[in-house]
Design a protein around this motif. Structure first.
Motif, short mmCIF file in Angstrom:
data_model
loop_
_atom_site.label_atom_id
_atom_site.label_comp_id
_atom_site.label_asym_id
_atom_site.label_seq_id
_atom_site.Cartn_x
_atom_site.Cartn_y
_atom_site.Cartn_z
N LEU A 64 -3.32 10.54 1.59
CA LEU A 64 -3.57 9.67 0.23
C LEU A 64 -2.90 8.62 0.69
CD1 LEU A 64 -2.14 11.06 -2.29
CD2 LEU A 64 -4.22 10.94 -2.02
N SER A 65 -1.83 8.25 2.15
CA SER A 65 -1.34 6.97 2.41
C SER A 65 -2.60 6.91 3.39
CB SER A 65 -0.84 7.06 3.11
OG SER A 65 0.63 7.66 2.43
N GLY A 70 0.53 -1.33 -0.26
CA GLY A 70 0.14 -0.05 -0.52
C GLY A 70 1.28 1.41 0.05
N LEU A 71 0.37 2.40 0.14
CA LEU A 71 0.76 4.12 -0.01
C LEU A 71 1.46 3.91 1.68
CD1 LEU A 71 -1.57 5.74 -2.40
CD2 LEU A 71 0.48 5.17 -2.83
N ARG A 98 -7.19 -0.45 2.34
CA ARG A 98 -6.99 -2.23 1.37
C ARG A 98 -7.14 -3.14 2.74
NH1 ARG A 98 -2.68 -2.98 -1.75
NH2 ARG A 98 -1.39 -4.13 0.02
N ASN A 139 -5.84 7.00 3.52
CA ASN A 139 -7.35 5.97 2.65
C ASN A 139 -6.82 5.04 2.48
OD1 ASN A 139 -8.88 8.80 3.21
ND2 ASN A 139 -8.30 9.74 1.57
N ASP A 140 -5.86 4.77 2.04
CA ASP A 140 -5.22 3.78 1.05
C ASP A 140 -4.81 2.67 1.89
OD1 ASP A 140 -4.34 2.59 -1.08
OD2 ASP A 140 -2.55 2.03 0.06
N GLN A 141 -4.73 3.32 3.12
CA GLN A 141 -4.40 1.56 4.24
C GLN A 141 -5.38 0.99 4.55
OE1 GLN A 141 -1.66 0.19 4.85
NE2 GLN A 141 0.03 0.85 3.40
#
Length: 549
Positions: free
Chosen positions: A379-380, A317-318, A387, A382-384
């Protein structure tokens, strides 16, 4: 008529540069005081403070480079616009991190602000130089390289000044006169003096334009002759890849950084050969051929870097670093596409237009990365979460340390509230991190629930072989601190509004002392040594024999 060795008289604008530098140094000294006295309270809040420190570091330098060379209206309009942009970026930086993050301004804000001011200054400076908009690329090239060289030489002059001053202070100290050494080591002298000398250096260099032009020409000539070597090495690397395989490259875990660094160096050396576009036509054939070969190799390096980053993002992930890496990789890929198209034209003529477009694109990207629209932490975050929610990341492999350390108060708060807390706690222990082995002193001691929740990675990574645990009120404020010791050193953790953080440590020095403390044979006593307080800053005595006295 002045001779070549006689400096022309200093203009009024140039005479102001040392005063501007002095003012910059005084302002930085006031902002960097631990407990600023006389400054209004609103100025020491995170947002205004980040703006003040970032603005004082960068904008006076831009002013000194432009004063007397730009039209007054353009100069003051640029400083106002740059201040507004820096204010928006600083408020975002302080607002995202809050009181629990790094002290404002963050390292990324400083780096982004430096790049933004550099790009904006030279794009507008080229317009001032050529007198039209948009400026010709030749003026952009002249402005950027000339100002960069002036600034580098001014900082070299500043370094030489401090070398001489330190040498003089050392000489006086040899005969017992230490006043100069004490003065040199005071920040209240160092910062104003540095600003003054930097301004003086820029003023003196402004009187020697021919010397600066000659040095720039020499530097670019030397760099241009490195182009064939780098192009050959880069092409050899790509030819060797099919023999070694990509897996070996990916396993280094440094592929993206190395590839992007090589791409940046290629861009620099291609421009050293091309320069303002006129030099390329008369460049030696070896250099021109190497520049075109570099333009052919550049897209492959950029795509490999993006591929390496995509593999890591797909696996884990980011993270903020990966977002910045993807942004850098995207910029490198756009440069590569433009340079590849330019390589097919005589003299690589479109290269200048590509550089101008990419300068504006980079400027816009820097602003976006320091705004709520594309902040790497957001962004990180939300991405985590996505996932974890869709199963791409198992609860047991969820990177809780990322949320605790790199995503600010929002990340730490998310770990304390459902559904994230419930999902993480429901999963098995993280792979490779066994359950901690804790020795409580005394045995009835229990860790605070908030510490056990927030510092699971600390306990598993640092205490899997065994840790001594003490829960004591060390400062008498009624709230306990946690002491963890896996060897002779006891690390001290303290709880604040934003969570638990490491405060310091005790050194038990010998195994006998460690065993005695485990058996409960210890007490808390006030230090026999008073602290030294200088202008609000507290200094503690560091003993030469710390293991008992």
């Amino acid at each position: 008529m002045p001779s070549e060795t006689t400096a022309p008289p200093m203009s009024r604008a140039a005479a102001l540069l040392p005063a501007i530098g002095l003012g910059q140094g005084i302002a930085l000294h006031l902002l960097l005081l631990d407990a600023p006295r006389g400054l209004p309270g609103w100025l020491t809040a995170p947002g205004p403070y980040a703006l003040g420190l970032t603005g004082m570091l960068l904008l006076p330098v831009s002013l000194m480079l432009a004063l007397g060379r730009w039209p007054g209206r353009l100069l003051w309009s640029w400083l106002a616009a740059a201040t507004a942009l820096l204010a928006a970026m600083a408020w975002h930086d302080a607002g995202w991190w809050g009181p629990g993050g790094p002290e404002a301004p963050s390292a990324r804000l400083l780096g982004s602000a430096m790049a933004m001011v550099f790009l904006g200054h030279h794009l507008l400076g080229a317009a001032a130089r050529g007198g039209r908009w948009p400026p010709p690329y030749a003026d952009c090239f002249e402005q950027a390289w000339q100002d960069s060289l002036r600034l580098a030489l001014a900082f070299a002059f500043l370094g030489a000044f401090w070398l001489v001053l330190e040498a003089g202070a050392a000489l006086f100290s040899l005969i017992g006169l230490e006043g100069l050494e004490r003065l040199v080591n005071r920040r209240s002298f160092a910062l104003p003096a540095s600003g003054l000398i930097l301004g003086l250096g820029l003023a003196l260099l402004g009187l020697r334009e021919r010397l600066s032009l000659a040095l720039r020409s020499l530097l670019l000539t030397l760099l241009a002759w490195l182009m064939p070597l780098l192009a050959l090495l880069a092409a050899g690397f790509l030819l060797a890849l099919p023999l070694t395989g990509l897996e070996r490259l990916w396993h280094t875990q440094l592929a993206a950084g190395g590839l992007l660094g090589a791409a940046a160096l290629l861009i620099l050396l291609i421009n050293a050969v091309h320069q303002d576009g006129l030099v390329m036509a008369t460049a030696p054939r070896l250099q021109a051929t190497a520049a075109r070969l570099g333009a052919l190799v550049l897209p492959v390096l950029a795509l490999l870097a993006l591929w390496a980053l995509a593999l890591r993002v797909g696996q884990y992930g980011l993270t903020p670093d990966r977002v910045l890496g993807l942004a850098a990789g995207g910029v490198a890929a756009l440069y590569a596409a433009g340079y590849l198209a330019a390589a097919a034209r005589p003299g690589m003529a479109p290269l200048g237009a590509v550089n101008q477009v990419m300068a504006w694109a980079s400027l816009a990207l820097l602003v976006l990365l320091n705004s709520p629209l594309a902040a790497p932490e957001r962004l990180s975050f939300n991405d985590q979460l996505a996932r974890l929610a869709d199963g791409r990341t198992a609860p047991g492999r969820f990177d809780r340390g990322l949320f605790q350390r790199e995503l600010g108060p929002a990340g730490r708060a998310a770990l304390l509230h459902p559904p994230l807390r419930d999902m993480v706690e429901a999963g098995p222990p993280a792979l490779g991190l066994p359950e901690p082995q804790l020795r409580f002193v005394p045995p009835a001691t229990r860790l605070p629930d908030s510490f056990a929740e927030q510092q699971q990675e600390t306990l598993r990574s640092g205490c899997w072989r065994g840790c001594d645990v003490m829960v004591l009120d060390l400062d008498g404020d009624g709230r306990p601190e946690v002491l963890l010791g896996s060897t002779l050193r006891l690390r001290v953790w303290r709880e604040a509004a934003e969570g638990w953080s490491e405060l310091g440590s005790y050194n038990r020095c010998a195994q006998e002392a460690a065993e005695a403390s485990r058996e409960g044979r210890y007490s808390l006593e006030p230090s026999p040594w008073r602290d030294l307080v200088v202008e609000g800053r507290r200094f503690r005595l560091e003993l030469r024999q710390p293991c008992g006295f």
